[in-house]
Design an enzyme around this catalytic site. Structure first.
Site, short mmCIF file in Angstrom:
data_model
loop_
_atom_site.label_atom_id
_atom_site.label_comp_id
_atom_site.label_asym_id
_atom_site.label_seq_id
_atom_site.Cartn_x
_atom_site.Cartn_y
_atom_site.Cartn_z
N ASN A 43 30.01 -38.87 2.67
CA ASN A 43 30.96 -37.85 2.19
C ASN A 43 31.27 -38.02 0.71
O ASN A 43 31.34 -37.05 -0.04
CB ASN A 43 32.28 -37.93 2.98
CG ASN A 43 32.12 -37.44 4.41
OD1 ASN A 43 31.16 -36.76 4.73
ND2 ASN A 43 33.07 -37.79 5.26
N HIS A 89 16.17 -5.85 18.38
CA HIS A 89 15.05 -5.52 19.27
C HIS A 89 14.06 -4.63 18.51
O HIS A 89 14.35 -4.16 17.40
CB HIS A 89 15.60 -4.76 20.47
CG HIS A 89 16.50 -3.64 20.03
ND1 HIS A 89 16.02 -2.47 19.49
CD2 HIS A 89 17.86 -3.55 19.97
CE1 HIS A 89 17.03 -1.70 19.14
NE2 HIS A 89 18.17 -2.33 19.41
N PRO A 92 41.23 -39.68 1.92
CA PRO A 92 40.17 -38.93 1.23
C PRO A 92 38.79 -39.23 1.85
O PRO A 92 38.58 -40.32 2.42
CB PRO A 92 40.25 -39.46 -0.21
CG PRO A 92 41.64 -39.99 -0.36
CD PRO A 92 42.01 -40.53 0.99
N ALA A 93 37.90 -38.26 1.76
CA ALA A 93 36.50 -38.37 2.22
C ALA A 93 36.38 -38.51 3.73
O ALA A 93 35.47 -39.15 4.25
CB ALA A 93 35.77 -39.53 1.53
N ASN A 145 16.71 5.01 18.44
CA ASN A 145 16.69 4.76 16.99
C ASN A 145 15.93 5.88 16.29
O ASN A 145 16.37 6.42 15.27
CB ASN A 145 15.99 3.43 16.66
CG ASN A 145 16.77 2.21 17.12
OD1 ASN A 145 16.19 1.16 17.39
ND2 ASN A 145 18.08 2.33 17.19
N ARG A 172 56.13 -37.16 4.41
CA ARG A 172 55.56 -35.92 3.85
C ARG A 172 55.40 -34.86 4.94
O ARG A 172 55.69 -33.69 4.75
CB ARG A 172 54.21 -36.24 3.21
CG ARG A 172 53.42 -35.03 2.77
CD ARG A 172 53.05 -35.06 1.32
NE ARG A 172 54.18 -35.01 0.43
CZ ARG A 172 54.65 -33.89 -0.12
NH1 ARG A 172 54.10 -32.74 0.15
NH2 ARG A 172 55.67 -33.93 -0.95
N ASP A 221 45.40 -28.06 2.74
CA ASP A 221 44.39 -29.11 2.63
C ASP A 221 44.82 -30.18 1.63
O ASP A 221 44.68 -30.02 0.42
CB ASP A 221 43.06 -28.45 2.21
CG ASP A 221 41.90 -29.42 2.18
OD1 ASP A 221 42.07 -30.57 2.63
OD2 ASP A 221 40.82 -29.04 1.69
N GLU A 262 25.09 -4.31 23.25
CA GLU A 262 25.52 -3.65 22.02
C GLU A 262 26.97 -3.22 22.13
O GLU A 262 27.49 -2.97 23.24
CB GLU A 262 24.61 -2.44 21.73
CG GLU A 262 24.96 -1.63 20.49
CD GLU A 262 25.01 -2.44 19.18
OE1 GLU A 262 25.63 -3.53 19.16
OE2 GLU A 262 24.43 -1.96 18.19
N ALA A 305 24.91 -4.11 15.89
CA ALA A 305 26.28 -4.61 15.69
C ALA A 305 26.38 -6.08 16.09
O ALA A 305 27.08 -6.87 15.43
CB ALA A 305 27.26 -3.77 16.49
#
Ligand code: F6P
Length: 428
Positions: free
Chosen positions: A180, A248, A22-23, A254, A149, A141, A301, A371
């Protein structure tokens, strides 16, 4: 991991199994992997055993619940882990060509017919997508800290025809572990209402319980068939770096409503470019001005192929089928002789890796097209590929992104120069 997926692409199914005490940053790693894979257009989902445990036996379990010598608690924990594993296998097998038997799953397969619901026209030919849908990668997780295991998980995955890949987080830095614990664990539902020091002590006891039986991955597991990576001290070098992105300045295309091309800036676009340096100076330091400037082909693009230089109305008239198809699945639609958003994110992968690697305080400012900016923005915010092509990125607006461990902060700086709106909403 892309290699593992490509091998059986476009129908790859992969279980990525986290390992570690853990952590140690397992959830952080799992989330990062999921975000990256989702961005690339794969289906990816985390199965967090901690969440299953809280749901099954409640959140307020003290450290003793994690004592491997306590048979009753160990049995409960194993059952919870198995439920998560079953759900994961069931999810992984959805839409799989391998019809997984209910015996292998302990529950009925939810397989769907190959390619159901997908139009056959110009299907993807790049890794990760195609007839039958994108690859599926599950992140399991949990601590998975013993050989026994891992063998159990491996066997179950093999029965279900699922490839398995292990990711072990190792951390030998006490400060990082404490960081953490304080940052993540104390704010988890397990410790609601606890005094901070009591919660820290309890969590350390929980780690000690796991440490009693912890076996780090060794290369000879499963008769040497194990695939794995080990990550050391993840998070140690994470510092808050901000990135700036914008489109831009407004272009003549445009203004005219045309797509593609590399047309000249409009008078307002020139004004934006002129104001930019002043704006940057106020948001950062003058060091920005002497900063090296790079032009990257990767940032071109999205290529609109035969539609380059046309307005959306012209495309609709000339290629009505294409126009509709794009609205139906904008991420996967590939222009005739051009690209799809899926192609674009794969092209932008090196840019993202570069940004992830950037560890200096000096800021990076990316000026791209609509995009391209959408794709980079979506990566940092973990936005799905259904939503990605519709993200609103107005002209003359600088977006400051500051990635944190589990989310990304955002600030928008609107430069005071008017511009047209090039956003086209989904119509069909
Ligand atoms: O309109 C500007 C532009 O950059 C075009 O060159 C490009 O084809 C388009 O935006 C991408 O936006 P969308 O995917 O919404 O058509």
């Amino acid at each position: 991991m892309e290699g593992l997926l490509a091998e059986e692409s476009p129908l790859a199914r992969l279980a990525c199994v986290m390992v570690g005490l853990p952590a140690r940053g397992k959830t952080y790693t799992a989330r990062k992997i999921t975000r990256y894979l989702t961005w690339l257009g794969h289906r990816s989902r985390i199965f967090n055993v901690g969440n299953y445990r809280r749901e099954a036996v409640g959140a307020e379990k003290k450290a003793d619940f994690f004592d491997p010598q306590n048979i009753e608690f160990s049995t409960q924990r194993a059952a919870v882990a198995e439920n998560a594993l079953n759900d994961m296998l069931e999810w992984l097998c959805k839409g799989s060509p391998h019809q997984v038997t209910s015996a292998a799953l302990n529950s009925p397969s939810l397989g769907t017919p190959l390619g159901a619901g997908l139009a056959p026209y110009r299907q993807m030919s790049v890794a990760g997508a195609g007839v039958g849908g994108p690859s599926r990668i599950a992140l399991y997780d949990a601590t998975n800290s013993t050989k026994e295991r891992r063998q159990f998980i491996y066997d179950r995955c093999c029965e279900a025809n699922i490839k398995v890949f292990f990711v072990e987080n190792i951390c030998d830095d006490d400060n990082l572990i404490m960081h953490n614990i304080k940052e993540v664990k104390l704010t988890s539902p397990d410790y609601v209402g606890w005094e901070t020091q009591d919660a820290i002590n309890d969590f350390i006891k929980r780690i000690e319980h796991y440490a009693k039986s912890y076996e780090s991955i060794s290369a000879d597991e499963f008769g040497g068939a194990i695939s794995f990576v080990k990550i050391f001290n993840i998070g140690k070098q994470v510092i808050a770096i901000s990135f700036y992105i914008s489109r831009h300045g407004e272009s003549m295309y445009n203004l005219e409503g045309k797509i593609g091309g590399n047309s000249n800036l409009s008078p307002q676009g020139i004004s934006f470019a002129q104001k930019l340096q002043g704006v940057i100076e106020t948001i950062q330091t003058a060091s920005f001005l002497n900063y090296p400037k790079l032009q990257w082909k990767q940032l071109d693009e999205l290529s609109s192929g035969s539609c380059d230089g046309l307005t959306y109305e012209e495309i609709e008239q000339r290629y009505p089928e294409d126009f509709m198809e794009r609205d139906l699945d904008k991420f996967n639609y590939r222009y005739r002789g051009g690209e799809s958003y899926r192609d674009l994110v794969h092209r932008l992968e090196p840019v993202i890796l570069e940004l992830e690697r950037h560890k200096e305080e000096d800021p990076i400012y990316i000026i791209g097209h609509q995009a391209v900016v959408r794709a980079i923005y979506a990566y940092f915010h973990g936005i799905s590929h259904e939503e990605l092509p519709y993200i609103k990125i107005p002209l003359h607006t600088i977006i400051k992104l500051t990635p944190k461990a589990y989310h990304c902060l955002e600030e928008r700086i609107v430069v005071d120069v008017p511009a047209v709106d090039t956003f086209r909403p989904k119509h069909h």
